[in-house]
Each structure stands twice: as C-alpha cells, then as structure tokens.
Design a protein around this motif. Sequence first.
Motif, PDB file in Angstrom:
ATOM      1  N   UNK A 287      49.390  59.012  50.755  1.00 51.22           N
ATOM      2  CA  UNK A 287      48.001  58.956  51.486  1.00 51.22           C
ATOM      3  C   UNK A 287      46.870  58.745  50.796  1.00 51.22           C
ATOM      4  N   UNK A 288      46.708  59.421  49.540  1.00 47.03           N
ATOM      5  CA  UNK A 288      45.681  59.605  48.556  1.00 47.03           C
ATOM      6  C   UNK A 288      45.737  58.316  47.721  1.00 47.03           C
ATOM      7  N   UNK A 289      46.568  57.596  47.585  1.00 48.02           N
ATOM      8  CA  UNK A 289      46.828  56.498  46.575  1.00 48.02           C
ATOM      9  C   UNK A 289      45.611  55.676  46.760  1.00 48.02           C
ATOM     10  N   UNK A 290      44.991  55.165  47.991  1.00 46.53           N
ATOM     11  CA  UNK A 290      43.883  54.386  48.197  1.00 46.53           C
ATOM     12  C   UNK A 290      42.607  54.677  47.291  1.00 46.53           C
ATOM     13  N   UNK A 291      42.805  55.992  46.878  1.00 43.82           N
ATOM     14  CA  UNK A 291      41.433  56.737  46.200  1.00 43.82           C
ATOM     15  C   UNK A 291      41.390  55.741  44.876  1.00 43.82           C
ATOM     16  N   UNK A 292      42.595  55.688  44.408  1.00 41.03           N
ATOM     17  CA  UNK A 292      42.660  55.194  42.763  1.00 41.03           C
ATOM     18  C   UNK A 292      43.325  54.123  42.411  1.00 41.03           C
ATOM     19  N   UNK A 293      44.468  53.498  43.279  1.00 36.64           N
ATOM     20  CA  UNK A 293      45.265  52.743  42.980  1.00 36.64           C
ATOM     21  C   UNK A 293      44.696  51.388  42.415  1.00 36.64           C
ATOM     22  N   UNK A 294      43.980  50.609  43.509  1.00 36.88           N
ATOM     23  CA  UNK A 294      43.156  49.425  43.270  1.00 36.88           C
ATOM     24  C   UNK A 294      42.213  49.540  42.194  1.00 36.88           C
ATOM     25  N   UNK A 295      41.415  50.641  41.954  1.00 38.25           N
ATOM     26  CA  UNK A 295      40.536  50.869  40.812  1.00 38.25           C
ATOM     27  C   UNK A 295      41.341  50.737  39.480  1.00 38.25           C
ATOM     28  N   UNK A 296      42.424  51.277  39.600  1.00 39.09           N
ATOM     29  CA  UNK A 296      43.097  51.058  38.329  1.00 39.09           C
ATOM     30  C   UNK A 296      43.509  49.762  37.874  1.00 39.09           C
ATOM     31  N   UNK A 297      43.865  48.968  39.004  1.00 32.25           N
ATOM     32  CA  UNK A 297      44.462  47.439  38.791  1.00 32.25           C
ATOM     33  C   UNK A 297      43.322  46.640  38.094  1.00 32.25           C
ATOM     34  N   UNK A 298      41.961  46.939  38.497  1.00 34.44           N
ATOM     35  CA  UNK A 298      40.873  46.373  38.000  1.00 34.44           C
ATOM     36  C   UNK A 298      39.912  47.161  36.932  1.00 34.44           C
ATOM     37  N   UNK A 299      40.725  47.941  36.609  1.00 33.09           N
ATOM     38  CA  UNK A 299      39.832  48.910  35.503  1.00 33.09           C
ATOM     39  C   UNK A 299      39.575  48.093  34.272  1.00 33.09           C
ATOM     40  N   UNK A 300      38.340  48.090  33.684  1.00 34.12           N
ATOM     41  CA  UNK A 300      37.823  47.339  32.718  1.00 34.12           C
ATOM     42  C   UNK A 300      38.397  47.337  31.555  1.00 34.12           C
ATOM     43  N   UNK A 301      39.170  48.394  31.099  1.00 37.60           N
ATOM     44  CA  UNK A 301      40.073  48.568  29.789  1.00 37.60           C
ATOM     45  C   UNK A 301      41.207  48.116  29.901  1.00 37.60           C
ATOM     46  N   UNK A 302      42.165  48.495  31.110  1.00 37.67           N
ATOM     47  CA  UNK A 302      43.676  48.238  31.100  1.00 37.67           C
ATOM     48  C   UNK A 302      43.744  47.073  32.322  1.00 37.67           C
ATOM     49  N   UNK A 303      43.134  47.047  33.260  1.00 34.31           N
ATOM     50  CA  UNK A 303      43.167  46.111  34.301  1.00 34.31           C
ATOM     51  C   UNK A 303      42.856  44.678  34.129  1.00 34.31           C
ATOM     52  N   UNK A 304      42.760  43.860  35.208  1.00 34.81           N
ATOM     53  CA  UNK A 304      42.373  42.458  35.279  1.00 34.81           C
ATOM     54  C   UNK A 304      41.027  42.160  35.743  1.00 34.81           C
ATOM     55  N   UNK A 305      40.368  41.240  35.394  1.00 33.12           N
ATOM     56  CA  UNK A 305      38.965  41.007  35.610  1.00 33.12           C
ATOM     57  C   UNK A 305      39.090  40.681  37.453  1.00 33.12           C
ATOM     58  N   UNK A 306      38.019  40.867  38.082  1.00 31.61           N
ATOM     59  CA  UNK A 306      37.746  40.680  39.437  1.00 31.61           C
ATOM     60  C   UNK A 306      37.810  39.123  39.740  1.00 31.61           C
TER      61      UNK A 306
END
Length: 291
Positions: A39-58
């Motif tokens: 239940x706490x995963x929504x705090x960080x999961x999507x953020x990590x997917x679009x992280x400026x260093x490791x994720x993909x652009x929005x």
Amino acid sequence: MTTDSSPESEQHLHGDVPRGRRLFVLCLGSLGIVYGDVGTSPLYAIRECFDSERGVPVSTDNVLGVLSLVFWSLTIVISLKYLLYVMRADNKGEGGVLALMALSQTATARLKTSQTLVIMLGLFGAALLYGDGMITPAISVLSAMEGLRVAAPGVSHFIVPATIGILVLLFAFQKHGTARVGAVFGPITLIWFLVLAVLGVSQIVKNPSVLAAALPTYGIAFLFDHQLHGFFVMGAVFLVVTGGEALYADMGHFGARPIRLTWFVMVLPALLLNYFGQGALLLLDGDAVAN
C-alpha cells in the motif's frame, strides 16, 4: 512478522469458514498487517519510473506504457500468481516459504537428493525473506517521510532521524502480536487506501483517457520501443508488487478467504485508481513527478 495468531485466525485453521462480523474483523486485520507494504508503493513507484536519471521522459506513450505494465504486474503477480495459485499450497492453513518447504519434503520423501535440494531452496527463500524484511520497512517509511520535502522543505533535515525513530517504534510494537497490531493498523490502513482511491479518482475524471492503459498493447509497445532501458524501468515497475509475498506468508494468521476478499474489494481497486490517477496527472503536468 509476528508468529502468534488471534482467536479469529485460529478458528479458520480448524475448517471454520469465517463469515459476518468475524470475516470483517479478519479482513480489517489483514489490511493492517498484510497490505501495509504494497500500500505504500504509490509513494515512490511511478516517481522512480520517470526519474530524470534512470527513468523515461514523461510523454503520452511512456505514461500509458508504464501504467499498462503496472496494471498487468498487479494482475499477474498478485491476483493470479499469489491469490489464485500460490495460496492454494497451504500446509494445514499455514503459508510462507517454510510451509512450502515442508510440503515439498513430504512430496519428495523417498528421494534423498531431492530432499537436500528442497532444503537448500527453502534456506535460500528464507534468506530472501530476511533481506526483504530488512530493506522494505526502511524504504517504505523513508519514502513516506520524504513527502515532507514537498510539503515543508524547511524540515528536510529531520527526515532521517524521524524515520529511524518511527522504525524503532514499529518494531518495538510488533512484540504485542498480530491481533493487536492488526487492530491498531487495520483502521489506519483502511483510511489510507480510501485516500489513495479518492486522490486517484480526482485526477482520472480530469483525463479519463488514461484508463486505456489497461490494454496490454501499451505495455508491450513500451518494452519494444525502449528495449534494454525498458527492461531496467521494469525494475521500478516491480516496486508496485513489493510486499506481495506477505499474502502467502501471513495466511496462517487470517486465512485465505479474508486476504483474497480484502485484495479484490479494497486494495486492488484503490491501488489501480491511484496509479492511474498519477498517470492522468502526469499527462496534464509533466513536471508533477515527485513523492
């Protein structure tokens, strides 16, 4: 997790199917014990997917692709794998890697080589569980506290000390047993999931087209388009299912029926609404990537 059971959970081990008020109590307890991590995963999961260093652009394709991967990860890993398949392998009502090892030992009782392999796999699984138990609480609590950087940047230097204090209190409270912990955290977690759902719906109504991400084609296209990078983003997507192993491990405390009912009635809808709401927000404001 604690190992003692409440009176309600002891009854289900003797073949008594929980109903009515007892079923509600077990569901509420499982909400606080079993689903606190996922239940706490929504705090960080999507953020990590679009992280400026490791994720993909929005972008529209990336947001829909990531949401599609999130949707099908929750569906396949939690709903199908754990709830409909793995939880059928209970050992007299108990679940977890050690219960599974005991069942496997019984099935391979005449094969000495297989017995050794089963024990080694059981020890390996237990080691993974210990590792998960060490890192997951820190990640969950720290991610929750990091929200203060957005709400009140001036108190950022208190985040780490406060996180340590909360973790110490949580682990100290666990000695009181599953029944008491569930009674305290069940209502709190219920409010949490209701808030997740409401926040998600408030954004989905502004951009309902985001619901198209439920189609698997968006996730498949995302992986083909990004190839190796998409594989690494899947590592961030997998954060949405962290804690899913608790469904099987804690089956002896609450029983399979309350855990399944809680997932499909409350937890899964709330998580999906929130994840899709985050996606809808990103489609409207690409700079909204934050805790």
